[in-house]
Design an enzyme around this catalytic site. Structure first.
Site, PDB file in Angstrom:
ATOM      1  N   GLU A  47     128.097 120.694  30.763  1.00 50.41           N
ATOM      2  CA  GLU A  47     126.872 119.891  30.944  1.00 50.41           C
ATOM      3  C   GLU A  47     127.151 118.604  31.732  1.00 50.41           C
ATOM      4  O   GLU A  47     128.318 118.250  31.979  1.00 50.41           O
ATOM      5  CB  GLU A  47     126.272 119.536  29.586  1.00 50.41           C
ATOM      6  CG  GLU A  47     127.156 118.623  28.762  1.00 50.41           C
ATOM      7  CD  GLU A  47     126.361 117.644  27.912  1.00 50.41           C
ATOM      8  OE1 GLU A  47     125.589 116.850  28.487  1.00 50.41           O
ATOM      9  OE2 GLU A  47     126.538 117.658  26.683  1.00 50.41           O
ATOM     10  N   LYS A 181     127.269 114.817  15.851  1.00 52.10           N
ATOM     11  CA  LYS A 181     127.718 113.467  15.488  1.00 52.10           C
ATOM     12  C   LYS A 181     127.008 112.982  14.234  1.00 52.10           C
ATOM     13  O   LYS A 181     125.846 113.320  13.999  1.00 52.10           O
ATOM     14  CB  LYS A 181     127.415 112.505  16.629  1.00 52.10           C
ATOM     15  CG  LYS A 181     128.485 112.583  17.690  1.00 52.10           C
ATOM     16  CD  LYS A 181     128.522 111.338  18.531  1.00 52.10           C
ATOM     17  CE  LYS A 181     129.628 111.514  19.542  1.00 52.10           C
ATOM     18  NZ  LYS A 181     129.238 111.215  20.890  1.00 52.10           N
TER      19      LYS A 181
END
Ligand SMILES: O=c1[nH]cc([C@@H]2O[C@H](COP(=O)(O)O)[C@@H](O)[C@H]2O)c(=O)[nH]1
Length: 318
Positions: A47, A181
């Site tokens: 990405e 995260k």
């Protein structure tokens, strides 16, 4: 009204999916990628939001280059995805990587942003969802990234749920990632992935679902695979069944790189509170928190992110 829209679309010469599979005016596959795909050689999609919005210059550029070099060193072809002047690219040149790493006007391009970026001739870094769309269209089944988006904390009220999760529910790509995260609500993220039919699997001996900077989030994946062969068989299972949903292969950070986890975790809590106080919302939340955590940890989180991306690619290419 719909009839008129169709007529306009025809006049615009909107290509059929089949005709534009690898190359047309809006979609470009780099020759190194199309050659590798034609010869049935391994290709890894990467990405670019991490370049445009995830890391500062020059670490963004050097990390992107290093990750591509690791993929090559293991005999696979890297295909970094990005949008340049209104064209969706699968596989970027050095110049294009350089451009995205410097361009402050770059958009963060998720599924919903693609039509606008393309129609206005804009440039941007593709998120996990934007990259999955491009990789699928090019015929690349494996995509490696750092952390995916998820359900934000307080998401049950704000409805802030990353489009990465719905993309995983509708696009048959194996996304290899270090998990989610802890700036996010990991429990709700896993619940949402289950609803979307995404096969979440941890790579390693335990089912612990990793939290990016830490191998343990306190939550478990439903499954684990212990080596690359088992992981490949899992991906082959998804593809051979023709499922329209994807798979999340969560690779935990190696214990030796997770030493700074506690420090980073504290910074995450501070940054999340600051984002809420400042009224930061939507697509700006993740870049704000990443930047603040990097400042609060004096670059420790950035170092850990880089090490992690690199180790993940090493594993992916075993
Ligand atoms: O730890 C990170 N999580 C997520 C991102 C990026 O943010 C996107 C999700 O953004 P949002 O939460 O706005 O959907 C991901 O797809 C990825 O590109 C990132 O750079 N670093």
């Amino acid at each position: 009204m719909l009839g008129r829209v169709s007529t306009f679309l025809q006049r615009c010469g909107v290509p059929t999916f089949h005709r534009c599979r690898t190359h047309d005016s809006l979609f470009n596959v780099h020759p190194s990628v199309s050659e590798a795909l034609a010869e049935n050689k391994p290709v890894v999609a990467l990405e670019s939001t991490i370049i445009t919005h995830g890391m500062p210059y020059p670490q963004n550029l050097s990390t992107a280059e290093e990750v591509e070099a690791i993929v090559r060193a293991h005999g696979a072809t890297p295909a970094t995805v990005g949008v340049l002047q209104g064209r969706l690219h699968v596989g970027l040149t050095q110049e294009q990587l350089h451009f995205l790493s410097h361009d402050n006007a770059s958009l963060k391009v998720s599924r919903r942003d693609l039509p606008y970026a393309i129609s206005k001739g804009l440039s941007g870094g593709t998120t996990v969802s934007g990259t999955m769309i491009a990789a699928h269209r090019a015929g690349i089944p494996v995509f490696v990234t750092g952390g995916i988006g998820g359900v934000h904390r307080d998401g049950e009220n704000s409805m802030d749920v990353s489009a990465d999760l719905t993309e995983l529910g509708r696009t048959p790509i194996a996304v290899v990632s270090a998990g989610v995260k802890s700036i996010l609500d990991i429990g709700r993220t896993l619940e949402f992935l289950e609803t979307q039919g995404v096969c979440v699997t941890t790579f390693g001996k335990s089912k612990d679902f990793p939290a990016f900077f830490s191998p343990h989030s306190g939550f478990s994946s439903p499954y684990n695979v212990t080596d690359a062969k088992e992981a490949a068989e899992l991906i082959a299972g998804m593809l051979s069944l023709g499922l329209q949903s994807g798979l999340l292969l969560a690779v935990p950070i190696p214990e030796e790189h997770s030493a700074s986890g506690q420090l980073i975790q504290e910074a995450v809590c501070t940054a999340v509170a600051e984002a809420s106080e400042k009224g930061i919302r939507g697509r700006d939340v993740t870049p704000f928190i990443l930047q603040r955590v990097s400042e609060l940890t004096r670059g420790e989180s950035l170092k850990a992110s880089i090490l992690l991306l690199i180790s993940e690619n090493e594993i992916r290419n075993v």
